[in-house]
Design an enzyme around this catalytic site. Structure first.
Site, PDB file in Angstrom:
ATOM      1  N   ALA A   1      47.753  37.263  57.911  1.00 18.46           N
ATOM      2  CA  ALA A   1      47.585  36.728  56.644  1.00 18.46           C
ATOM      3  C   ALA A   1      48.473  35.739  56.253  1.00 18.46           C
ATOM      4  O   ALA A   1      49.627  35.611  56.795  1.00 18.46           O
ATOM      5  CB  ALA A   1      47.713  37.742  55.269  1.00 18.46           C
TER       6      ALA A   1
ATOM      7  N   SER B   1      39.285  48.653  55.928  1.00 13.67           N
ATOM      8  CA  SER B   1      39.952  49.488  55.921  1.00 13.67           C
ATOM      9  C   SER B   1      39.692  50.603  56.718  1.00 13.67           C
ATOM     10  O   SER B   1      38.419  50.929  57.228  1.00 13.67           O
ATOM     11  CB  SER B   1      40.255  50.343  54.332  1.00 13.67           C
ATOM     12  OG  SER B   1      41.059  51.445  54.126  1.00 13.67           O
TER      13      SER B   1
ATOM     14  N   GLY C   1      41.902  51.252  59.584  1.00 16.04           N
ATOM     15  CA  GLY C   1      42.921  51.286  60.743  1.00 16.04           C
ATOM     16  C   GLY C   1      42.243  51.194  61.915  1.00 16.04           C
ATOM     17  O   GLY C   1      41.018  50.502  61.926  1.00 16.04           O
TER      18      GLY C   1
ATOM     19  N   LYS D   1      40.211  45.472  48.045  1.00 17.51           N
ATOM     20  CA  LYS D   1      40.758  46.150  49.137  1.00 17.51           C
ATOM     21  C   LYS D   1      42.442  46.346  48.491  1.00 17.51           C
ATOM     22  O   LYS D   1      42.868  47.461  48.606  1.00 17.51           O
ATOM     23  CB  LYS D   1      40.931  45.255  50.148  1.00 17.51           C
ATOM     24  CG  LYS D   1      41.852  45.677  51.433  1.00 17.51           C
ATOM     25  CD  LYS D   1      41.371  46.877  52.125  1.00 17.51           C
ATOM     26  CE  LYS D   1      42.634  47.665  52.923  1.00 17.51           C
ATOM     27  NZ  LYS D   1      43.477  46.893  53.593  1.00 17.51           N
TER      28      LYS D   1
ATOM     29  N   HIS E   1      42.236  49.488  46.435  1.00 16.38           N
ATOM     30  CA  HIS E   1      41.971  50.545  47.297  1.00 16.38           C
ATOM     31  C   HIS E   1      43.474  51.101  47.846  1.00 16.38           C
ATOM     32  O   HIS E   1      43.836  52.272  47.900  1.00 16.38           O
ATOM     33  CB  HIS E   1      41.332  50.257  48.588  1.00 16.38           C
ATOM     34  CG  HIS E   1      41.336  51.198  49.703  1.00 16.38           C
ATOM     35  ND1 HIS E   1      42.556  50.854  50.577  1.00 16.38           N
ATOM     36  CD2 HIS E   1      40.729  52.430  50.047  1.00 16.38           C
ATOM     37  CE1 HIS E   1      42.272  52.359  51.341  1.00 16.38           C
ATOM     38  NE2 HIS E   1      41.297  52.573  51.100  1.00 16.38           N
TER      39      HIS E   1
ATOM     40  N   GLU F   1      45.551  54.606  46.914  1.00 13.26           N
ATOM     41  CA  GLU F   1      46.291  55.132  48.012  1.00 13.26           C
ATOM     42  C   GLU F   1      47.581  55.549  47.769  1.00 13.26           C
ATOM     43  O   GLU F   1      47.829  56.769  47.880  1.00 13.26           O
ATOM     44  CB  GLU F   1      46.041  54.391  49.449  1.00 13.26           C
ATOM     45  CG  GLU F   1      46.462  54.821  50.770  1.00 13.26           C
ATOM     46  CD  GLU F   1      46.493  53.958  51.827  1.00 13.26           C
ATOM     47  OE1 GLU F   1      45.446  53.182  51.841  1.00 13.26           O
ATOM     48  OE2 GLU F   1      47.632  53.754  52.352  1.00 13.26           O
TER      49      GLU F   1
ATOM     50  N   HIS G   1      57.002  38.847  13.206  1.00 13.68           N
ATOM     51  CA  HIS G   1      55.955  38.427  14.078  1.00 13.68           C
ATOM     52  C   HIS G   1      54.639  38.721  13.259  1.00 13.68           C
ATOM     53  O   HIS G   1      53.473  38.599  13.898  1.00 13.68           O
ATOM     54  CB  HIS G   1      55.923  39.455  15.128  1.00 13.68           C
ATOM     55  CG  HIS G   1      57.420  39.007  16.002  1.00 13.68           C
ATOM     56  ND1 HIS G   1      57.237  37.425  16.656  1.00 13.68           N
ATOM     57  CD2 HIS G   1      58.416  39.790  16.411  1.00 13.68           C
ATOM     58  CE1 HIS G   1      58.396  37.490  17.382  1.00 13.68           C
ATOM     59  NE2 HIS G   1      59.181  38.855  17.179  1.00 13.68           N
TER      60      HIS G   1
ATOM     61  N   SER H   1      57.085  34.260  12.265  1.00 14.15           N
ATOM     62  CA  SER H   1      57.450  33.804  13.337  1.00 14.15           C
ATOM     63  C   SER H   1      56.611  33.137  14.409  1.00 14.15           C
ATOM     64  O   SER H   1      55.707  33.999  14.861  1.00 14.15           O
ATOM     65  CB  SER H   1      58.477  34.584  14.246  1.00 14.15           C
ATOM     66  OG  SER H   1      58.666  34.245  15.537  1.00 14.15           O
TER      67      SER H   1
END
Ligand SMILES: *[C@@H]1O[C@H](CO)[C@@H](O)[C@H](O)[C@H]1NC(C)=O
Ligand SMILES: *[C@@H]1O[C@H](CO)[C@@H](O)[C@H](O)[C@H]1NC(C)=O
Ligand SMILES: *[C@@H]1O[C@H](CO)[C@@H](O)[C@H](O)[C@H]1NC(C)=O
Length: 503
Positions: free
Chosen positions: A97, A149, A151, A204, A207, A211, A473, A498
């Site tokens: 990559a 995926s 392996g 991916k 995923h 995992e 705020h 603010s």
């Protein structure tokens, strides 16, 4: 299909069948193990693949060994490779990559013509894939970023494939991708079109994040069995084998049973000898970063990443262990079988939360980038072939089949009921673990998420008041949403709200 030269009705697909050119259905660049296995998988399914590697001697090695006797064609240059491809040309990149992908793309583009397809099957970052998709679209080249995926084993015999990008490419690559992908149930392929731009690589990445979560959840169950119930490794292996026959039936539960049983050459269990300091390559971290970036509470994957970080402080923990004490009189005195069932249900409920969060992240990314994602198809892609493969994902697919616009998995009746059935056990497992001092970052964050999500009122009104108090705020009233109010809380505050800083 057979040899890839005939179409499904057995007619000749191509007028130049006997030409020395146009012989290959697809090319693959990058002959590391994954690349080689994917080529052999495509070959097994009747496709003619042209193989190329920048180090050309690798091509000859591969042709003389692994690919011997197959229909694989070797190429010694990109020009030769391109000349051997049927149109539209389909080229898979399985290279490192990053810049290597861009390098190959820029070398390929001048050799290709409009409508040709470049598929990046590496571990690219989804934003790179989105960029490449856009850049190549301008050159009339169709770019596909595909998560792969499973392996080496998966690549050879059936990976989970998650392609996204230029949708016009899908009809051309679909027959190849779906035939080489893992199959589940009655032969449904674990590969479908994910969506636009970098969505294949985004899916991916999620995923991989899931995992991380699944693995950490199993570790927490193991920790409770080991240190609360004092179980030995063979006994724990048996429990995981039993769990593998329940809703938890999955690859990771299965390998955990095998790991627990495994004995070293000296006849002793290997697992307790392994240093408890987890490494990571970063995909879990990237999922957590995306969650923060898009404001989605994907707490479980975040905790799973942090749990690895904490584990890696091994030397520091060894010192702290001598100084910091845990709870007194920490001993379990309940029923062992009942507590094991509590742990199992805690794991199942937490897993439901983790996937709920993962799909929330997908939904938010789709909104962010204007992608149309097919959530049911994504669940099916993960159902087999990949590391998180499980029977459970079939249930997620069914939930999206029932309701394609399902906003949140917990709102599906099946998952709502499943969590409700687990919840007493889930709470007991966690409170017992807490009493005894066992860290359970993912079990606990999952339960907190569940409790937070099901509360119509949370204490965030106080956060809003605090922000307005110290920083003006402003806040909204329940009775007047959309109206921004500032209160003079102290009697010496100003009237101006603010806008210059935020806390
Ligand atoms: C070439 O093959 C080697 C393995 O044999 C692999 O490590 C490398 O990534 C490949 N490179 C390219 C660019 O094809
Ligand atoms: C787990 O269940 C699957 C079937 O769903 C089975 O193929 C596998 O052998 C089981 N593994 C263990 C360790 O029991
Ligand atoms: C805030 O309240 C105090 C005390 O009541 C008052 O003196 C002050 O004028 C108020 N400030 C504004 C901006 O209204």
């Amino acid at each position: 299909p057979g040899d890839g030269l005939l179409n499904y009705s057995g007619k000749c697909k191509h007028p130049c069948l006997f030409s020395p050119f146009f012989r290959a259905d697809i090319a693959l660049i990058g002959l590391a193990v994954m690349g080689q296995n994917l080529i052999l998988n495509m070959n097994d399914h009747g496709f003619v693949v042209c193989a190329f590697n920048r180090t050309v001697s690798k091509v000859d090695d591969f042709m003389a060994n692994e690919a011997k006797g197959t229909k694989v064609i070797g190429a010694h240059s990109l020009e030769e490779m391109v000349s051997k491809l049927k149109k539209p040309r389909k080229i898979i990149l399985l290279v490192k990559a990053g810049s290597a992908v861009d390098d190959f793309i820029s070398k390929l583009v001048p050799l290709l013509s409009a409508g040709d397809i470049i598929i990046d099957g590496g571990n690219s970052e989804y934003r790179d894939s989105t960029r490449r998709c856009k850049e190549l679209k301008e050159k009339d080249i169709l770019f596909v970023g595909s998560g792969v995926s499973g392996g080496e084993e998966g690549a050879r015999y059936g990976p989970s494939l998650m392609p996204g990008g230029a949708k016009e490419a899908w009809p051309h690559i679909k027959p190849i991708f779906q035939s080489i992908a893992a199959k589940v149930g009655t032969g449904e392929p674990c590969c479908d079109w994910v969506g636009d731009e970098g969505s294949g690589h985004f899916v991916k990445m999620v995923h991989n994040g899931i995992e991380y979560g699944d693995m950490q959840l199993i570790c927490e169950a193991y920790h409770l069995m080991k240190d609360v119930l004092g179980m030995d490794h063979d006994e724990m292996a048996t429990v995981f084998e039993q769990w593998n026959k329940t809703e938890l039936d999955s690859f990771l539960i299965e390998i955990t049973a095998n790991i627990l049983k495994y004995r070293d050459a000296d006849g002793k269990h290997l697992l307790p000898k392994i240093r408890d300091s987890a490494w990571q390559k970063g995909t879990g971290k990237w999922t957590a970063i995306s969650a923060l970036e898009y404001g989605v509470p994907v707490t479980l994957i975040g905790e799973a990443v942090f749990a690895r970080c904490l584990s890696s402080l091994k030397d520091e923990r060894v010192k702290a262990c001598k100084l910091l004490s845990g709870p007194n009189a920490a001993k379990f005195s309940g029923n062992k079988a009942a507590f094991l069932e509590d742990i199992r249900k805690a794991l199942y409920a937490s897993k439901i939360i983790s996937y709920t969060q993962g799909f929330m992240l997908l939904r938010q990314a789709a909104k962010e980038f204007g992608w149309t994602l097919n959530y049911g198809a994504i669940a099916l892609m993960w159902r087999g072939g990949c590391i998180i493969r499980s029977v459970f994902l079939g249930k997620i697919k069914e939930a999206f089949d029932r309701s394609p616009d399902l906003q949140n998995l917990l709102l599906d009746n099946f998952f709502k009921t499943a969590v409700e059935n687990c919840q007493e056990s889930w709470r007991r497992a966690i409170s017992t673990g807490v009493q005894i001092g066992i860290p359970m970052p993912c079990f606990t964050t999952a339960l907190s998420f569940y409790d937070g999500y099901r509360h119509d009122t949370l204490p965030a009104n106080l956060i809003q008041a605090q922000r307005d108090y110290f920083g003006a705020h402003t806040y909204e009233l329940l009775s007047k949403p959309g109206e921004f109010i500032h209160t003079n809380w102290t009697g010496h505050g100003g009237s101006v709200s603010s806008s210059s800083y935020n806390a």
